[in-house]
Enzyme design. Sequence first.
Site, PDB file in Angstrom:
ATOM      1  N   GLU A 254      41.335  40.383  45.503  1.00 34.68           N
ATOM      2  CA  GLU A 254      42.359  39.343  45.486  1.00 34.68           C
ATOM      3  C   GLU A 254      43.613  39.750  46.274  1.00 34.68           C
ATOM      4  OE1 GLU A 254      43.051  38.206  41.423  1.00 34.68           O
ATOM      5  OE2 GLU A 254      40.965  37.643  41.088  1.00 34.68           O
TER       6      GLU A 254
ATOM      7  N   GLU B 291      33.806  37.835  39.996  1.00 34.67           N
ATOM      8  CA  GLU B 291      34.485  37.713  38.697  1.00 34.67           C
ATOM      9  C   GLU B 291      34.373  36.277  38.215  1.00 34.67           C
ATOM     10  OE1 GLU B 291      38.564  38.962  38.195  1.00 34.67           O
ATOM     11  OE2 GLU B 291      38.258  40.730  39.469  1.00 34.67           O
TER      12      GLU B 291
END
Length: 466
Positions: free
Chosen positions: A167, A366
Amino acid sequence: MTMMKFPKDFWWGAATSVTQSEGTVPGDGKGDNIWDYSSRVFNNRFYDGVTTQDTSRFYAEYQDDIQRMQGIGLNSLRTSISWSRLIPDASGHVNATAVQFYRDVFARMRDAGVKPFVNLFHFDLPMYLQEQGGWENKDTIAAYRRYAEVCFEQFGDLVDTWFTFNEPMIPAEAGYLHDRHYPFVVDFRRAAQVLHNIVVAHCEAISAFRQTHLPTNIGIIMDVIPVYPRSQNPADLKAAHMADLFYTRSLNEVILKGSYPEELVSILKQYDQLPAEITAGELDLIRNTKIDLLGINYYRPRRVKTRDSEPNRHGIFSPEWFFDAYEMPGRRMNTSRGIEIYPEAIYDIAKKIDNEYPDIPWFVSENGIGIQNEEQFIQDGMVQDDYRIDFLKEHLYYLHKAIQEGSHCLGYHMWTFVDCWSWMNAYKNRYGFYRLDLDTGEKSVKKSGIWFHQLIEDNGFEYSKE
């Protein structure tokens, strides 16, 4: 009931990160990262004041934890390496204790049939680099490349799948624009510089990896929040377009297509928000960098509408000048986190990848649900987390649908393996297949862990959408 079968050799696993799971012990040689520092110095910002020292004890208990991975059948697990453990201070010396620790972790995981997916950076910049300007400082790019080179040299024989960043938007957006993460700056232009420097660092790590000629793969993990407009009214469609431009395309296109969106560059020029330091050489490096694998993190959708009011043009520039958040009536909520649950978005993400980046293999790196006060669901010593099983089934249904239509998805990793410390929420919300008792340190499997094990055994599950 229909049996949802997944492709052969599908990656069934979980994901975690070192700052959220390792903890520290005296004499381990680890240096501070920005979370060690901020959870102490700005302790009031952290739920119940829990610091990074009091995480899930993986550093001390990794042998038992690897047996727990094996116990629920995981064939892969994504974790990370702690930069500040491996290279603890500005001298640049490599911590031999850390090298031995990570080598033993990865070797034991492989022996247990759990493929290590290793991420180099998960928000945890060493504090000595932050004190020198952090990701705003170009020197941090060189330091990151050197750190990556050390990792490839020390662990390249044990790791098949590498990732440069998890991220990469978050350190810029949360740390330099929206006051959620240390250093708690609110300045778009500085945030843009941070993001650009992280993109360059990603490219430098890829370059370093290619020079090793390791017969393995390297990629990156993106946080994808699909954008949905309130309506098909042109004003709402424009709002969704702008939200997607700033929060998705700004990163996806530069990483996956090799250049920043021209429309974004034009807007930032108009408002004098372009990063101050971008070189032609950096843009060439970005243009010529390719990844082998894409990880996609998905938790929630982003719903937007046209703005109800004119923003303060004398205030701090923000993407939110161009759209408002929209709270859709009847939306389904995870009230513990205050976020919407929308499984259908997994399918939409898959189709977007198929259409826009068809040559890049990918996986769900995720996905998960965090629940507060999970102890209320304990019966006969086990968390009866049927809500997590339902969450899994719904999301996997839509992922399976995309795969059946040809999407090149290679796996699914749930967040997370053992309840872990979260960035500002500490242990407020629990995500794990194993429960961590903070008082005793005991780790016990939840009902979802048993269900997930059976899913892996069957490489699928029975499901009825009605």
